[in-house]
Design a protein around this motif. Structure first.
Motif, PDB file in Angstrom:
ATOM      1  N   HIS A  89       0.036  35.517  22.390  1.00 52.47           N
ATOM      2  CA  HIS A  89       0.751  35.930  21.204  1.00 52.47           C
ATOM      3  C   HIS A  89       0.352  37.413  20.550  1.00 52.47           C
ATOM      4  O   HIS A  89      -1.019  37.749  20.898  1.00 52.47           O
TER       5      HIS A  89
ATOM      6  N   SER B 148       7.102  23.854  25.154  1.00 46.44           N
ATOM      7  CA  SER B 148       7.311  25.359  24.653  1.00 46.44           C
ATOM      8  C   SER B 148       5.968  25.699  23.681  1.00 46.44           C
ATOM      9  O   SER B 148       5.428  24.735  23.454  1.00 46.44           O
TER      10      SER B 148
ATOM     11  N   ASP C 137       4.901  27.603  20.055  1.00 46.26           N
ATOM     12  CA  ASP C 137       5.455  28.749  19.379  1.00 46.26           C
ATOM     13  C   ASP C 137       4.438  29.108  18.133  1.00 46.26           C
ATOM     14  O   ASP C 137       3.103  28.456  18.266  1.00 46.26           O
TER      15      ASP C 137
ATOM     16  N   SER D 207       3.396  28.630  13.807  1.00 49.44           N
ATOM     17  CA  SER D 207       3.917  28.094  12.649  1.00 49.44           C
ATOM     18  C   SER D 207       2.843  28.229  11.853  1.00 49.44           C
ATOM     19  O   SER D 207       1.873  27.682  12.044  1.00 49.44           O
TER      20      SER D 207
END
Length: 104
Positions: free
Chosen positions: A52, A76, A78, A80
């Motif tokens: 990231h 997946s 992500d 958060s």
């Protein structure tokens, strides 16, 4: 710094995506989630590679061919809050997803 940890979600159901593992994104730029997905005799193992830039996440998965059928489960990654998370989404209930997390 580096992180090595064992994290799991032993009851992933179809209601919504569920978190399997997470790492603090302020500390780690990349995470390698070695995983096993299991429900009865349906099994798949592999690794989700992720990185990231603080806002955006890129990830890819490599895995074994299924024993049985694990196509109900998709993984997946992500961001958060303060964490980069490995998430499992299923179309059926009672999946076990375990992960050995390596973060750098």
């Amino acid at each position: 710094s580096a992180l090595l940890s064992n994290q799991e979600n032993i009851d992933v159901d179809s209601a919504a995506a569920e978190t399997v593992a997470q790492v603090a994104h302020a500390t780690y730029t990349a995470a390698f989630f070695d995983f096993v997905i299991k429900n009865g005799t349906n099994v798949r193992a592999g690794t989700v590679y992720s990185c990231h830039d603080g806002t955006n996440v890129e990830f890819t998965e490599t895995s074994t061919v299924d024993l049985g059928d694990t196509s109900d489960v998709s993984l997946s990654v992500d961001i958060s809050g303060t964490n980069m998370r490995l998430r499992a989404t299923t179309t059926s209930d009672n999946w076990i997803v375990k992960s050995l997390v390596r973060a750098i």
